[in-house]
Design a protein around this motif. Structure first.
Motif, PDB file in Angstrom:
ATOM      1  N   LYS A   1       0.753  -1.301   0.067  1.00 37.32           N
ATOM      2  CA  LYS A   1       0.065  -0.150  -0.023  1.00 37.32           C
ATOM      3  C   LYS A   1       0.734   1.218   0.037  1.00 37.32           C
ATOM      4  CE  LYS A   1      -0.429   0.745   4.918  1.00 37.32           C
ATOM      5  NZ  LYS A   1      -1.207   0.960   6.119  1.00 37.32           N
ATOM      6  N   PHE A   2       1.887   1.305   0.480  1.00 36.70           N
ATOM      7  CA  PHE A   2       2.809   2.273   0.647  1.00 36.70           C
ATOM      8  C   PHE A   2       3.349   2.815  -0.728  1.00 36.70           C
ATOM      9  CE2 PHE A   2       3.453   0.626   4.746  1.00 36.70           C
ATOM     10  CZ  PHE A   2       2.935   1.657   5.888  1.00 36.70           C
ATOM     11  N   PHE A   3       3.539   1.945  -1.832  1.00 36.77           N
ATOM     12  CA  PHE A   3       4.295   2.446  -2.972  1.00 36.77           C
ATOM     13  C   PHE A   3       3.303   1.828  -4.295  1.00 36.77           C
ATOM     14  CE2 PHE A   3       6.110  -1.645  -1.692  1.00 36.77           C
ATOM     15  CZ  PHE A   3       5.959  -2.580  -2.602  1.00 36.77           C
ATOM     16  N   TYR A   4       2.273   0.903  -4.144  1.00 32.92           N
ATOM     17  CA  TYR A   4       1.606   0.398  -5.345  1.00 32.92           C
ATOM     18  C   TYR A   4       0.316   0.330  -5.338  1.00 32.92           C
ATOM     19  CZ  TYR A   4       0.716  -2.223  -9.452  1.00 32.92           C
ATOM     20  OH  TYR A   4       0.185  -2.599 -10.824  1.00 32.92           O
TER      21      TYR A   4
ATOM     22  N   ARG B   1       1.733  11.125   8.286  1.00 33.79           N
ATOM     23  CA  ARG B   1       1.282   9.864   8.794  1.00 33.79           C
ATOM     24  C   ARG B   1       1.878   8.561   8.174  1.00 33.79           C
ATOM     25  NH1 ARG B   1      -3.430  11.109   8.698  1.00 33.79           N
ATOM     26  NH2 ARG B   1      -3.861   9.789   6.941  1.00 33.79           N
ATOM     27  N   MET B   2       1.963   8.726   6.791  1.00 28.07           N
ATOM     28  CA  MET B   2       2.239   7.497   5.857  1.00 28.07           C
ATOM     29  C   MET B   2       3.781   7.157   6.245  1.00 28.07           C
ATOM     30  SD  MET B   2      -0.264   5.853   4.492  1.00 28.07           S
ATOM     31  CE  MET B   2       0.491   5.130   2.996  1.00 28.07           C
ATOM     32  N   SER B   3       4.471   8.343   6.154  1.00 31.23           N
ATOM     33  CA  SER B   3       6.206   8.207   6.292  1.00 31.23           C
ATOM     34  C   SER B   3       6.477   7.579   7.774  1.00 31.23           C
ATOM     35  CB  SER B   3       6.650   9.535   6.397  1.00 31.23           C
ATOM     36  OG  SER B   3       6.359  10.306   7.468  1.00 31.23           O
ATOM     37  N   ARG B   4       5.480   7.735   8.952  1.00 29.66           N
ATOM     38  CA  ARG B   4       5.681   7.220  10.044  1.00 29.66           C
ATOM     39  C   ARG B   4       5.445   5.775  10.005  1.00 29.66           C
ATOM     40  NH1 ARG B   4       2.409   9.642  13.219  1.00 29.66           N
ATOM     41  NH2 ARG B   4       1.743  11.543  12.000  1.00 29.66           N
ATOM     42  N   LEU B   5       4.274   5.619   9.268  1.00 28.25           N
ATOM     43  CA  LEU B   5       3.785   4.081   9.379  1.00 28.25           C
ATOM     44  C   LEU B   5       4.861   3.255   8.392  1.00 28.25           C
ATOM     45  CD1 LEU B   5       0.204   4.589   8.601  1.00 28.25           C
ATOM     46  CD2 LEU B   5       1.011   3.684  10.815  1.00 28.25           C
ATOM     47  N   ALA B   6       5.248   3.757   7.317  1.00 26.56           N
ATOM     48  CA  ALA B   6       6.271   3.056   6.586  1.00 26.56           C
ATOM     49  C   ALA B   6       7.631   2.623   7.370  1.00 26.56           C
ATOM     50  CB  ALA B   6       6.679   3.686   5.589  1.00 26.56           C
ATOM     51  N   GLU B   7       7.840   3.719   8.286  1.00 24.67           N
ATOM     52  CA  GLU B   7       9.360   3.507   9.209  1.00 24.67           C
ATOM     53  C   GLU B   7       8.905   2.524  10.183  1.00 24.67           C
ATOM     54  OE1 GLU B   7      12.330   5.869  11.756  1.00 24.67           O
ATOM     55  OE2 GLU B   7      10.187   6.808  11.513  1.00 24.67           O
ATOM     56  N   VAL B   8       7.596   2.379  10.695  1.00 23.19           N
ATOM     57  CA  VAL B   8       7.308   1.283  11.595  1.00 23.19           C
ATOM     58  C   VAL B   8       7.329  -0.190  11.052  1.00 23.19           C
ATOM     59  CG1 VAL B   8       5.608   0.321  13.013  1.00 23.19           C
ATOM     60  CG2 VAL B   8       6.079   2.679  13.372  1.00 23.19           C
ATOM     61  N   ASP B   9       6.860  -0.297   9.616  1.00 19.78           N
ATOM     62  CA  ASP B   9       6.803  -1.536   9.013  1.00 19.78           C
ATOM     63  C   ASP B   9       8.159  -1.876   8.665  1.00 19.78           C
ATOM     64  OD1 ASP B   9       3.946  -1.388   9.586  1.00 19.78           O
ATOM     65  OD2 ASP B   9       3.441  -1.376   7.588  1.00 19.78           O
TER      66      ASP B   9
ATOM     67  N   SER C   1       9.804   4.078   0.738  1.00 17.72           N
ATOM     68  CA  SER C   1       8.412   4.576   0.825  1.00 17.72           C
ATOM     69  C   SER C   1       8.598   5.685   1.964  1.00 17.72           C
ATOM     70  CB  SER C   1       7.562   3.641   1.186  1.00 17.72           C
ATOM     71  OG  SER C   1       7.418   2.620   0.155  1.00 17.72           O
ATOM     72  N   LYS C   2       9.099   5.534   2.951  1.00 12.07           N
ATOM     73  CA  LYS C   2       9.262   6.428   4.039  1.00 12.07           C
ATOM     74  C   LYS C   2       9.727   7.690   3.487  1.00 12.07           C
ATOM     75  CE  LYS C   2      11.881   7.276   8.332  1.00 12.07           C
ATOM     76  NZ  LYS C   2      12.712   8.302   8.080  1.00 12.07           N
ATOM     77  N   ARG C   3      10.901   7.728   2.629  1.00 13.68           N
ATOM     78  CA  ARG C   3      11.539   8.783   2.237  1.00 13.68           C
ATOM     79  C   ARG C   3      10.714   9.577   1.170  1.00 13.68           C
ATOM     80  NH1 ARG C   3      15.955   5.338   2.728  1.00 13.68           N
ATOM     81  NH2 ARG C   3      15.759   4.792   0.527  1.00 13.68           N
ATOM     82  N   TYR C   4      10.022   8.856   0.322  1.00 16.68           N
ATOM     83  CA  TYR C   4       8.947   9.336  -0.407  1.00 16.68           C
ATOM     84  C   TYR C   4       7.916  10.444   0.180  1.00 16.68           C
ATOM     85  CZ  TYR C   4       4.810   9.813  -3.650  1.00 16.68           C
ATOM     86  OH  TYR C   4       4.046  10.203  -4.439  1.00 16.68           O
TER      87      TYR C   4
END
Length: 202
Positions: free
Chosen positions: A39-42, A135-143, A163-166
Motif C-alpha cells: 500500500k505504501f508504493f503500489y 502519517r504515511m512516512s511514520r507508518l512506513a518506518e514502523v513497518d 517509501s518512508k523517504r518518498y
C-alpha cells in the motif's frame, strides 16, 4: 535468448510476488500482507481484487491452492506459488521494461484549479495532504522496522524505507506549496491579458 514474460497485469505480479516469499497464504493473509507493504508504493487491494488475481494465477499455472482444515466447519483455502510461477515472476522482475511511474495526484489537480476555490479552503486541502504524507512516512518506518526482523523481507524492508523517504518528500513539498500560496497572496494581481495565457491564445 530471454523468454518474454507472460502478458499479465502488474497487479497479478504483485500478488504472485507476495506468494514468492515461500509461505502458503490465504486471501485474508494476502490482503494483510499487501496492506502492510504494497500500500505504501503500489496498491491497497480489495478482497475481490485479490481473489480475482488468484484465479487468474491458478489458471495460468503459476499458483496452486488447497483447503486447509481448521477447527471451524469450513476449511481455509491457502495458495502457494508453483515453480513455473516463481520462474515467471523472476523473469518479470528482471526483464520487464522500466516504465516511468504515472502520477495521478488528486491534490495537485485541485491546486491547479485553485482559482475556483477560496484560498483558505485550498490551504486546508493541502494541509490535510501534508498530514496524510507525514502519517504515511511514520507508518512506513514502523513497518520497515518490522521487516528488518525477518531475513526473507530484506528487500521489502529497503522499499519500505524508500517509501518512508518518498512520503517525507511529499510532506515537505506540501509545506513548500503552503509557503508558495502565502507568497502568491502577497503578489499584485497580474494584468488581464499579460503572461503565458496571452501567448497560449495565439
Amino acid at each position: 535468448m530471454t523468454q518474454e514474460p507472460p502478458n499479465l497485469p502488474p497487479t497479478s505480479w504483485a500478488v504472485l510476488g507476495l506468494l514468492s516469499f515461500g509461505q502458503e497464504l490465504s486471501g485474508y493473509d494476502l490482503k494483510k500482507w499487501a496492506d502492510w507493504s504494497l500500500k505504501f508504493f503500489y496498491w491497497s487491494p480489495s478482497y475481490s481484487q485479490i481473489y480475482g488475481e488468484l484465479k487468474r494465477l491458478e489458471k495460468a499455472g503459476y499458483a496452486v491452492s488447497r483447503v486447509e482444515l481448521t477447527e471451524s466447519t469450513r476449511g481455509k483455502r491457502v495458495y502457494a506459488i508453483t515453480d513455473e510461477g516463481r520462474a515467471a515472476v523472476s523473469r518479470w522482475a528482471r526483464d520487464a521494461p522500466v516504465e516511468p511511474p504515472v502520477l495521478k495526484h488528486g491534490v495537485m489537480l485541485r491546486a491547479w484549479l485553485g482559482h475556483l476555490m477560496e484560498p483558505e479552503r485550498l490551504r486546508e486541502v493541502i494541509e490535510q495532504h501534508r498530514e496524510y504524507a507525514d502519517r504515511m512516512s511514520r507508518l512506513a518506518e514502523v513497518d520497515a522496522e518490522g521487516a528488518a526482523e525477518v531475513a526473507e523481507w530484506a528487500y521489502p524492508e529497503l522499499v519500505l524505507r524508500w517509501s518512508k523517504r518518498y512520503y517525507e518528500a511529499e510532506r515537505d513539498l506540501a509545506r513548500q506549496m503552503l509557503d508558495d500560496l502565502e507568497e502568491l497572496a502577497r503578489r499584485p494581481p497580474p494584468k488581464p491579458e499579460g503572461g503565458e495565457h496571452a501567448r497560449l491564445k495565439k
